[in-house]
Design a protein around this motif. Structure first.
Motif, PDB file in Angstrom:
ATOM      1  N   GLN A  86      47.274  39.705  40.690  1.00 43.35           N
ATOM      2  CA  GLN A  86      47.063  41.076  41.148  1.00 43.35           C
ATOM      3  C   GLN A  86      46.646  41.942  39.969  1.00 43.35           C
ATOM      4  OE1 GLN A  86      50.510  42.832  42.907  1.00 43.35           O
ATOM      5  NE2 GLN A  86      49.454  44.655  43.605  1.00 43.35           N
ATOM      6  N   ALA A  87      45.514  42.611  40.097  1.00 47.47           N
ATOM      7  CA  ALA A  87      45.019  43.460  39.009  1.00 47.47           C
ATOM      8  C   ALA A  87      45.894  44.698  38.880  1.00 47.47           C
ATOM      9  CB  ALA A  87      43.572  43.858  39.272  1.00 47.47           C
ATOM     10  N   ILE A  88      46.262  45.056  37.631  1.00 44.87           N
ATOM     11  CA  ILE A  88      47.064  46.260  37.382  1.00 44.87           C
ATOM     12  C   ILE A  88      46.307  47.248  36.509  1.00 44.87           C
ATOM     13  CG2 ILE A  88      49.285  45.115  37.697  1.00 44.87           C
ATOM     14  CD1 ILE A  88      49.520  44.878  34.690  1.00 44.87           C
ATOM     15  N   THR A  89      45.065  46.954  36.174  1.00 46.40           N
ATOM     16  CA  THR A  89      44.194  47.904  35.487  1.00 46.40           C
ATOM     17  C   THR A  89      42.797  47.777  36.086  1.00 46.40           C
ATOM     18  OG1 THR A  89      43.586  46.325  33.740  1.00 46.40           O
ATOM     19  CG2 THR A  89      45.490  47.742  33.316  1.00 46.40           C
ATOM     20  N   GLY A  90      41.939  48.719  35.759  1.00 42.03           N
ATOM     21  CA  GLY A  90      40.560  48.664  36.227  1.00 42.03           C
ATOM     22  C   GLY A  90      40.399  49.180  37.634  1.00 42.03           C
ATOM     23  N   ASN A  91      39.182  49.062  38.149  1.00 47.29           N
ATOM     24  CA  ASN A  91      38.883  49.616  39.468  1.00 47.29           C
ATOM     25  C   ASN A  91      39.350  48.722  40.614  1.00 47.29           C
ATOM     26  OD1 ASN A  91      36.999  47.549  39.382  1.00 47.29           O
ATOM     27  ND2 ASN A  91      35.237  48.918  39.054  1.00 47.29           N
ATOM     28  N   ARG A  92      39.938  47.563  40.302  1.00 48.79           N
ATOM     29  CA  ARG A  92      40.500  46.704  41.349  1.00 48.79           C
ATOM     30  C   ARG A  92      42.027  46.691  41.290  1.00 48.79           C
ATOM     31  NH1 ARG A  92      37.514  40.995  41.826  1.00 48.79           N
ATOM     32  NH2 ARG A  92      38.974  40.934  43.582  1.00 48.79           N
ATOM     33  N   MET A  93      42.588  47.724  40.669  1.00 49.21           N
ATOM     34  CA  MET A  93      44.032  47.795  40.508  1.00 49.21           C
ATOM     35  C   MET A  93      44.722  47.737  41.863  1.00 49.21           C
ATOM     36  SD  MET A  93      46.247  50.631  38.405  1.00 49.21           S
ATOM     37  CE  MET A  93      45.694  51.975  39.461  1.00 49.21           C
ATOM     38  N   GLY A  94      45.715  46.841  41.970  1.00 50.64           N
ATOM     39  CA  GLY A  94      46.482  46.703  43.196  1.00 50.64           C
ATOM     40  C   GLY A  94      45.990  45.620  44.117  1.00 50.64           C
ATOM     41  N   GLU A  95      44.761  45.113  43.915  1.00 51.85           N
ATOM     42  CA  GLU A  95      44.225  44.087  44.788  1.00 51.85           C
ATOM     43  C   GLU A  95      44.793  42.723  44.431  1.00 51.85           C
ATOM     44  OE1 GLU A  95      40.027  44.070  45.039  1.00 51.85           O
ATOM     45  OE2 GLU A  95      39.837  46.233  45.279  1.00 51.85           O
ATOM     46  N   LYS A  96      44.974  41.870  45.451  1.00 47.75           N
ATOM     47  CA  LYS A  96      45.421  40.493  45.238  1.00 47.75           C
ATOM     48  C   LYS A  96      44.276  39.522  45.551  1.00 47.75           C
ATOM     49  CE  LYS A  96      50.336  41.099  46.240  1.00 47.75           C
ATOM     50  NZ  LYS A  96      51.464  40.648  47.085  1.00 47.75           N
ATOM     51  N   LYS A  97      43.120  39.822  44.998  1.00 47.88           N
ATOM     52  CA  LYS A  97      41.935  39.012  45.302  1.00 47.88           C
ATOM     53  C   LYS A  97      41.390  38.328  44.065  1.00 47.88           C
ATOM     54  CE  LYS A  97      40.635  41.990  49.153  1.00 47.88           C
ATOM     55  NZ  LYS A  97      39.597  42.854  49.743  1.00 47.88           N
ATOM     56  N   ALA A  98      42.159  38.384  42.994  1.00 44.35           N
ATOM     57  CA  ALA A  98      41.694  37.769  41.757  1.00 44.35           C
ATOM     58  C   ALA A  98      42.149  36.319  41.731  1.00 44.35           C
ATOM     59  CB  ALA A  98      42.232  38.528  40.552  1.00 44.35           C
ATOM     60  N   ASN A  99      41.395  35.419  42.387  1.00 46.96           N
ATOM     61  CA  ASN A  99      41.730  34.004  42.447  1.00 46.96           C
ATOM     62  C   ASN A  99      40.866  33.239  41.454  1.00 46.96           C
ATOM     63  OD1 ASN A  99      43.476  34.550  44.555  1.00 46.96           O
ATOM     64  ND2 ASN A  99      41.901  34.268  46.112  1.00 46.96           N
ATOM     65  N   PHE A 100      41.499  32.304  40.736  1.00 51.31           N
ATOM     66  CA  PHE A 100      40.792  31.552  39.705  1.00 51.31           C
ATOM     67  C   PHE A 100      41.108  30.072  39.853  1.00 51.31           C
ATOM     68  CE2 PHE A 100      41.798  35.711  37.993  1.00 51.31           C
ATOM     69  CZ  PHE A 100      40.579  36.138  37.517  1.00 51.31           C
ATOM     70  N   TYR A 101      40.057  29.232  39.750  1.00 45.64           N
ATOM     71  CA  TYR A 101      40.294  27.810  39.593  1.00 45.64           C
ATOM     72  C   TYR A 101      40.768  27.553  38.176  1.00 45.64           C
ATOM     73  CZ  TYR A 101      38.178  26.757  44.056  1.00 45.64           C
ATOM     74  OH  TYR A 101      37.913  26.683  45.395  1.00 45.64           O
ATOM     75  N   VAL A 102      41.712  26.650  38.020  1.00 42.57           N
ATOM     76  CA  VAL A 102      42.337  26.427  36.725  1.00 42.57           C
ATOM     77  C   VAL A 102      41.332  25.970  35.684  1.00 42.57           C
ATOM     78  CG1 VAL A 102      44.048  25.057  35.482  1.00 42.57           C
ATOM     79  CG2 VAL A 102      44.609  26.011  37.708  1.00 42.57           C
TER      80      VAL A 102
END
Length: 523
Positions: A86-102
């Motif tokens: 979940q982003a806590i800075t930037g313009n996507r703060m609060g979103e839970k869409k930051a998914n990453f493949y390892v």
């Protein structure tokens, strides 16, 4: 230390051959050797993560999507090859869409947390404390403002530890939106990477020398809040309010009193009033009356947003008596009476869940059943006929509203002996094994040209009633000073020629009348 199970992610290191030197590269740069290399801006070979760990992007991943170098996130879910953050800075703060493949993540994300000692008690902190964690529950938050100035100065909160101790945390005014999202009312956290500073005296809410300072680097890990107390108050009684009056004539070097928490029964809520005009300043106020068990009433003034936001309808539909708590008030003095003034740190509570709630409700209910509180209107009617009858009550009713009709005193002088003084001691005559009791009540007296209030003291009042105060106290076996005996109530309606003295220069601005004698008493 962040709690919970961890997952270790390992990087996939590889030396890429250049042209035809593949064999040499594989021989010189083995996988084992590559795993030992540490480079600035790259995570280690093994990266251990837990849910709640703060992480930061080290590369620009998706500029349009807000995923760029320096973006900070909190790990929310983890799988063997996928992480949700979940982003806590930037313009996507609060979103839970930051998914990453390892396989992609390990080159671009670095861990931000470190293991440091956890402090469980607020009293273990001092202005010089550093490298500590604190477990605390967010009790309340507010934006600090100066009166009649809309610009915020700071953003603050009160934290409570498991033992019920409280401490204030301050955040920058530029980070209000950030911390309003990160710090949730009622939530509990393990807090790390904060600073400890000396408490400022401006609108000081707590009698504690240490204040916390939070920034975006500060880490907040959610923990269950059930073990933390729901409220923190440090109440000031009515008779102590005078010691906490905010003086405007003091120098800046002198400390002002800490803001005040007060408890009582809410008996009146006024309407919103607006003063001033748009060309200068507009002030919005609402006044409330709070009564204690002794019958002392103190006025609370709320300002602007708090005055408008007070839910008067909610109070009116509540079953009485309503126990009312107001926190972080200034104390001022007007017309020789103390009053409470709301500040930007002020919060109020109806029937809060505190240990003394049930006892207070029972005692107020018993008192109001005997002497219901008067409905007093402080706003004048425009209609002369209505104004003539505003706040008019029979003398008997008014007599019953007086907090005390007698008081304990020295047996050799009129000096009052306060309740709770054990043993009873007079400053002038020493210990008092045999206390005296003296009348001290007020009544309205009229001569058809006007009506005024007289104050009646022993021994002169005993002449009017025909009974000594000590005699009545003994007869009724130490009655409550709020309960008037029949002998005093019988003076209602009697006509006499009164002798009195008066003071036209009282501090209240009104003429004070004091009863001396009746001149038509039988010889």
């Amino acid at each position: 230390m962040i709690r919970g199970e961890s997952i270790i992610y390992k990087s996939s290191d590889e030396a890429i051959p250049f042209k035809n030197d593949g064999g040499a590269v594989e021989l010189l740069y083995s996988i084992e050797y590559l795993n030992t290399l540490q480079f600035l801006g790259f995570p280690p070979y093994e990266l251990e993560l837990k849910v709640g760990t703060p992480i930061m992007l080290l590369r620009n991943v998706n500029l349009q999507g807000g995923m760029f170098n320096g973006t900070r996130m909190i790990v929310k879910k983890m799988w063997s090859r996928l992480i949700e953050a979940q982003a806590i800075t930037g313009n996507r703060m609060g979103e839970k869409k930051a998914n990453f493949y390892v396989s992609f993540l390990l080159f671009f994300v670095n861990i931000l947390s470190t293991a440091i000692m956890t402090v469980n008690c607020i009293f273990d902190l001092s202005p010089t404390t550093n490298n500590k964690n604190l477990e605390g529950r967010v009790y309340r938050k507010w934006i600090v403002k100066k009166p009649r100035r809309p610009a915020p100065i700071d953003y603050c909160c009160i934290l409570i530890d498991r033992e019920g101790n409280a401490i204030q945390g301050n955040m920058g005014k530029s980070d209000i939106s950030y911390f309003n999202f990160v710090l949730l009312d009622g939530a509990a956290y393990i807090i790390s990477k904060f600073m400890c500073t000396t408490t400022s005296n401006y609108q000081q809410t707590l009698d504690i020398e240490t204040t916390l300072r939070f920034g975006r680097y500060t880490s907040f890990e959610n923990i269950p809040a059930g073990a933390f107390p729901k409220h923190y108050f440090h109440f000031t009684s009515y008779n102590q309010l005078g010691t906490k009056i905010q003086r405007h004539d003091t120098t800046t070097a002198q400390r002002q009193p800490t803001l005040t928490d007060y408890i009582g029964c809410l008996i009146r809520v006024g309407d919103v009033q607006t003063f001033g005009n748009a060309g200068s300043n507009v002030t919005i106020v609402r006044k409330l009356d709070i009564e204690n068990l002794n019958g002392d009433v103190v006025e609370l003034t709320l300002w602007d947003e708090m005055a408008k936001g007070f839910n008067k309808r909610e109070f009116e539909v509540m079953a009485g008596p309503v126990i009312f708590v107001v926190s972080s008030c200034k104390i001022s003095e007007y017309n020789n009476r103390v009053q409470l003034l709301g500040t930007s740190a002020t919060h109020y509570y109806f029937n809060p869940e505190i240990p003394e709630l049930e006892d207070l409700q029972t005692r107020f209910a018993e008192r109001f059943n005997l002497h219901p509180p008067l409905e007093i209107s402080k706003i004048k009617f425009e209609d002369p006929a209505k104004e003539k009858n505003r706040n008019r009550y029979p003398l008997l009713t008014l007599l019953q509203q007086n907090p005390n009709n007698y008081r304990k005193s020295c047996s050799q002088c009129p000096r009052k002996i306060e309740d709770g003084d054990e043993p009873a001691v007079c400053p002038d005559y020493g210990p008092q094994p045999n206390l005296a009791y003296r009348n001290n009540f007020k009544a309205f007296v009229s001569d058809h040209s006007g009506t005024t209030t007289f104050t009646f003291f022993t021994p002169n009042a005993d002449v009017l009633t025909g009974h000594e105060c000590s005699e009545l106290v003994k007869k009724y076996n130490m009655p409550s000073p709020r309960d008037f005996p029949t002998e005093i109530l019988s003076i209602k309606g009697r006509q006499h020629i009164f002798q009195f003295h008066f003071n036209p220069y009282s501090e209240t601005g009104k003429v004070d009348f004091y009863f001396d004698d009746i001149l038509d008493k039988p010889l």
